[in-house]
Scaffold this motif. Structure first.
Motif, PDB file in Angstrom:
ATOM      1  N   ARG A 178       0.834  -1.205   0.000  1.00  0.00           N
ATOM      2  CA  ARG A 178       0.000   0.000   0.000  1.00  0.00           C
ATOM      3  C   ARG A 178       0.873   1.261   0.000  1.00  0.00           C
ATOM      4  O   ARG A 178       0.611   2.206  -0.751  1.00  0.00           O
ATOM      5  N   PHE A 179       1.906   1.267   0.828  1.00  0.00           N
ATOM      6  CA  PHE A 179       2.803   2.431   0.879  1.00  0.00           C
ATOM      7  C   PHE A 179       3.519   2.615  -0.457  1.00  0.00           C
ATOM      8  O   PHE A 179       3.679   3.741  -0.936  1.00  0.00           O
ATOM      9  N   ILE A 180       3.919   1.518  -1.061  1.00  0.00           N
ATOM     10  CA  ILE A 180       4.606   1.584  -2.362  1.00  0.00           C
ATOM     11  C   ILE A 180       3.697   2.207  -3.403  1.00  0.00           C
ATOM     12  O   ILE A 180       4.101   3.116  -4.142  1.00  0.00           O
ATOM     13  N   GLN A 181       2.468   1.742  -3.506  1.00  0.00           N
ATOM     14  CA  GLN A 181       1.561   2.248  -4.537  1.00  0.00           C
ATOM     15  C   GLN A 181       1.226   3.727  -4.315  1.00  0.00           C
ATOM     16  O   GLN A 181       1.187   4.506  -5.272  1.00  0.00           O
ATOM     17  N   CYS A 182       1.008   4.120  -3.066  1.00  0.00           N
ATOM     18  CA  CYS A 182       0.722   5.531  -2.779  1.00  0.00           C
ATOM     19  C   CYS A 182       1.918   6.409  -3.141  1.00  0.00           C
ATOM     20  O   CYS A 182       1.759   7.494  -3.718  1.00  0.00           O
ATOM     21  N   THR A 183       3.113   5.936  -2.811  1.00  0.00           N
ATOM     22  CA  THR A 183       4.316   6.713  -3.090  1.00  0.00           C
ATOM     23  C   THR A 183       4.582   6.788  -4.582  1.00  0.00           C
ATOM     24  O   THR A 183       4.956   7.854  -5.106  1.00  0.00           O
ATOM     25  N   LEU A 184       4.403   5.685  -5.285  1.00  0.00           N
ATOM     26  CA  LEU A 184       4.585   5.688  -6.740  1.00  0.00           C
ATOM     27  C   LEU A 184       3.623   6.666  -7.409  1.00  0.00           C
ATOM     28  O   LEU A 184       4.017   7.424  -8.307  1.00  0.00           O
ATOM     29  N   ARG A 185       2.367   6.649  -6.987  1.00  0.00           N
ATOM     30  CA  ARG A 185       1.377   7.546  -7.598  1.00  0.00           C
ATOM     31  C   ARG A 185       1.742   9.010  -7.366  1.00  0.00           C
ATOM     32  O   ARG A 185       1.698   9.824  -8.294  1.00  0.00           O
ATOM     33  N   GLU A 186       2.124   9.327  -6.141  1.00  0.00           N
ATOM     34  CA  GLU A 186       2.515  10.699  -5.829  1.00  0.00           C
ATOM     35  C   GLU A 186       3.718  11.124  -6.668  1.00  0.00           C
ATOM     36  O   GLU A 186       3.754  12.230  -7.221  1.00  0.00           O
ATOM     37  N   CYS A 187       4.704  10.247  -6.776  1.00  0.00           N
ATOM     38  CA  CYS A 187       5.900  10.551  -7.567  1.00  0.00           C
ATOM     39  C   CYS A 187       5.557  10.760  -9.037  1.00  0.00           C
ATOM     40  O   CYS A 187       6.040  11.700  -9.673  1.00  0.00           O
ATOM     41  N   ALA A 188       4.744   9.869  -9.582  1.00  0.00           N
ATOM     42  CA  ALA A 188       4.431   9.935 -11.008  1.00  0.00           C
ATOM     43  C   ALA A 188       3.674  11.207 -11.363  1.00  0.00           C
ATOM     44  O   ALA A 188       3.983  11.860 -12.369  1.00  0.00           O
ATOM     45  N   LEU A 189       2.690  11.576 -10.547  1.00  0.00           N
ATOM     46  CA  LEU A 189       1.903  12.771 -10.858  1.00  0.00           C
ATOM     47  C   LEU A 189       2.743  14.041 -10.740  1.00  0.00           C
ATOM     48  O   LEU A 189       2.541  15.000 -11.495  1.00  0.00           O
ATOM     49  N   ALA A 190       3.685  14.043  -9.802  1.00  0.00           N
ATOM     50  CA  ALA A 190       4.592  15.193  -9.700  1.00  0.00           C
ATOM     51  C   ALA A 190       5.580  15.202 -10.853  1.00  0.00           C
ATOM     52  O   ALA A 190       5.876  16.251 -11.432  1.00  0.00           O
ATOM     53  N   GLU A 191       6.098  14.020 -11.207  1.00  0.00           N
ATOM     54  CA  GLU A 191       7.114  13.939 -12.256  1.00  0.00           C
ATOM     55  C   GLU A 191       6.585  14.410 -13.600  1.00  0.00           C
ATOM     56  O   GLU A 191       7.300  15.101 -14.332  1.00  0.00           O
ATOM     57  N   ILE A 192       5.363  14.052 -13.950  1.00  0.00           N
ATOM     58  CA  ILE A 192       4.869  14.452 -15.272  1.00  0.00           C
ATOM     59  C   ILE A 192       4.719  15.974 -15.362  1.00  0.00           C
ATOM     60  O   ILE A 192       4.914  16.553 -16.437  1.00  0.00           O
ATOM     61  N   ARG A 193       4.412  16.623 -14.239  1.00  0.00           N
ATOM     62  CA  ARG A 193       4.337  18.089 -14.247  1.00  0.00           C
ATOM     63  C   ARG A 193       5.725  18.701 -14.387  1.00  0.00           C
ATOM     64  O   ARG A 193       5.929  19.649 -15.167  1.00  0.00           O
ATOM     65  N   VAL A 194       6.674  18.166 -13.634  1.00  0.00           N
ATOM     66  CA  VAL A 194       8.042  18.681 -13.721  1.00  0.00           C
ATOM     67  C   VAL A 194       8.613  18.429 -15.106  1.00  0.00           C
ATOM     68  O   VAL A 194       9.271  19.311 -15.691  1.00  0.00           O
ATOM     69  N   HIS A 195       8.352  17.264 -15.658  1.00  0.00           N
ATOM     70  CA  HIS A 195       8.857  16.958 -17.001  1.00  0.00           C
ATOM     71  C   HIS A 195       8.286  17.914 -18.034  1.00  0.00           C
ATOM     72  O   HIS A 195       8.997  18.385 -18.929  1.00  0.00           O
ATOM     73  N   ARG A 196       7.009  18.227 -17.915  1.00  0.00           N
ATOM     74  CA  ARG A 196       6.394  19.212 -18.820  1.00  0.00           C
ATOM     75  C   ARG A 196       7.080  20.560 -18.689  1.00  0.00           C
ATOM     76  O   ARG A 196       7.469  21.174 -19.707  1.00  0.00           O
ATOM     77  N   ASP A 197       7.250  21.029 -17.469  1.00  0.00           N
ATOM     78  CA  ASP A 197       7.836  22.356 -17.256  1.00  0.00           C
ATOM     79  C   ASP A 197       9.284  22.422 -17.733  1.00  0.00           C
ATOM     80  O   ASP A 197       9.703  23.406 -18.352  1.00  0.00           O
ATOM     81  N   VAL A 198      10.055  21.370 -17.439  1.00  0.00           N
ATOM     82  CA  VAL A 198      11.448  21.337 -17.881  1.00  0.00           C
ATOM     83  C   VAL A 198      11.528  21.255 -19.397  1.00  0.00           C
ATOM     84  O   VAL A 198      12.360  21.926 -20.028  1.00  0.00           O
ATOM     85  N   SER A 199      10.670  20.454 -20.001  1.00  0.00           N
ATOM     86  CA  SER A 199      10.668  20.334 -21.464  1.00  0.00           C
ATOM     87  C   SER A 199      10.372  21.679 -22.125  1.00  0.00           C
ATOM     88  O   SER A 199      11.028  22.060 -23.107  1.00  0.00           O
ATOM     89  N   LEU A 200       9.399  22.405 -21.588  1.00  0.00           N
ATOM     90  CA  LEU A 200       9.076  23.725 -22.134  1.00  0.00           C
ATOM     91  C   LEU A 200      10.258  24.676 -21.978  1.00  0.00           C
ATOM     92  O   LEU A 200      10.587  25.435 -22.903  1.00  0.00           O
ATOM     93  N   ALA A 201      10.925  24.624 -20.828  1.00  0.00           N
ATOM     94  CA  ALA A 201      12.063  25.513 -20.580  1.00  0.00           C
ATOM     95  C   ALA A 201      13.235  25.171 -21.493  1.00  0.00           C
ATOM     96  O   ALA A 201      13.867  26.064 -22.078  1.00  0.00           O
ATOM     97  N   VAL A 202      13.534  23.885 -21.637  1.00  0.00           N
ATOM     98  CA  VAL A 202      14.644  23.475 -22.497  1.00  0.00           C
ATOM     99  C   VAL A 202      14.374  23.871 -23.947  1.00  0.00           C
ATOM    100  O   VAL A 202      15.254  24.412 -24.639  1.00  0.00           O
ATOM    101  N   MET A 203      13.161  23.627 -24.413  1.00  0.00           N
ATOM    102  CA  MET A 203      12.834  23.976 -25.801  1.00  0.00           C
ATOM    103  C   MET A 203      12.873  25.485 -26.026  1.00  0.00           C
ATOM    104  O   MET A 203      13.238  25.955 -27.102  1.00  0.00           O
ATOM    105  N   ALA A 204      12.504  26.261 -25.001  1.00  0.00           N
ATOM    106  CA  ALA A 204      12.590  27.722 -25.138  1.00  0.00           C
ATOM    107  C   ALA A 204      14.040  28.160 -25.299  1.00  0.00           C
ATOM    108  O   ALA A 204      14.365  29.007 -26.141  1.00  0.00           O
ATOM    109  N   HIS A 205      14.938  27.583 -24.511  1.00  0.00           N
ATOM    110  CA  HIS A 205      16.363  27.910 -24.638  1.00  0.00           C
ATOM    111  C   HIS A 205      16.903  27.460 -25.992  1.00  0.00           C
ATOM    112  O   HIS A 205      17.655  28.200 -26.649  1.00  0.00           O
ATOM    113  N   MET A 206      16.540  26.259 -26.412  1.00  0.00           N
ATOM    114  CA  MET A 206      17.010  25.760 -27.708  1.00  0.00           C
ATOM    115  C   MET A 206      16.487  26.622 -28.843  1.00  0.00           C
ATOM    116  O   MET A 206      17.189  26.894 -29.820  1.00  0.00           O
ATOM    117  N   GLY A 207      15.244  27.063 -28.705  1.00  0.00           N
ATOM    118  CA  GLY A 207      14.653  27.899 -29.742  1.00  0.00           C
ATOM    119  C   GLY A 207      15.404  29.202 -29.916  1.00  0.00           C
ATOM    120  O   GLY A 207      15.615  29.670 -31.048  1.00  0.00           O
TER     121      GLY A 207
END
Length: 262
Positions: A178-207
């Protein structure tokens, strides 16, 4: 045609964008190496058998950092400063994902829950890394300049992902499911937001470096937001599932050296 292959080729072919790409990658890998080293040193007595694998994980991350810096050196380039908005590792920590650096800098042994938190964080972030390296291996595995590095790092990331699956399943069998699944879910939902924000920032610099048109930059931003929408609606679930990997005991030996790079 706008594609992942054409975008990465454009980045690799330009010294300034290649410098930024490798610098961001090297910084993140080196940070991961430090984190794993501290975790290995602080593993609780009940999990000391896991310490060599965590050490191996950290050694691989350090190696990847050296590889990216060596790629820069081969072009006569120095590492560049990493813009804070592109620092994936730091942004994840700010969202409370994984073990805080303050915790790792203290000389207090970790708990079993801390170890599970580390493994869950690694399960999610290594999925991202393995997916990205698989894409690069598909398009650039034979590239004369970066192909060897891409193949080596991709293989290591697959090992890291297999290791997290196997160890989390071991903890789940011991009653921590139960602890594993709760922690994985929390990590995944945070990671996809961070990945989006970092991807936008990296592409802006590359652009800015590569002189992309507003239309091209806007199209790339739409694509990044569309990927986030897909992951938010359910794509994140691929980052939290657990299955016994084909590669068993993937981190059971010494790290593979990379003398040709560093």
């Amino acid at each position: 045609m706008l594609s992942a292959k054409s975008l990465f080729k454009e980045i690799v072919d330009n010294d300034e964008s290649f410098q930024l790409f490798c610098s961001i990658a090297a910084s993140g890998e080196s940070q991961g190496g430090w984190e794993n080293g501290r975790i290995a040193a602080l593993v609780p007595a009940s999990e000391r058998a896991l310490a060599p694998k965590i050490t191996r994980h950290g050694a691989d991350e350090d190696k990847h950092g050296r590889i990216f810096n060596a790629l820069l050196s081969k072009r006569g380039l120095q590492p560049a400063g990493v813009p804070s908005e592109t620092d994936y590792t730091m942004l994840l920590e700010r969202r409370g994902i994984g073990l805080a650096h303050a915790r790792l800098k203290a000389d207090q042994p970790l708990t079993v829950d801390d170890v599970i938190t580390y493994l869950a964080h690694s399960r999610v972030t290594e999925q991202r890394a393995a997916d990205q390296m698989a894409m690069l291996r598909k398009y650039f595995g034979d590239h004369p300049e970066v192909g060897k590095a891409v193949r080596m790092i991709s293989n290591d990331e697959d090992n890291h992902l297999a290791y997290t699956h196997e160890e989390l399943l071991r903890f789940a069998a011991a009653g921590h499911g139960r602890f594993i699944q709760c922690t994985l879910r929390e990590c995944a939902l945070a990671e996809i937001r961070v990945h989006r924000d970092v991807s936008l920032a990296v592409m802006a610099h590359m652009g800015r470096i590569l002189g992309w048109s507003k239309g091209k930059s806007a199209l790339l931003a739409v694509g990044i937001h569309a990927m986030y929408a897909y992951e938010r609606l359910g794509g994140w679930r691929r980052m939290v599932s657990l299955r016994m990997p084909e590669r068993r005991d993937a981190l059971g030996g010494p790290a593979t050296p990379a003398h040709e790079f560093a």
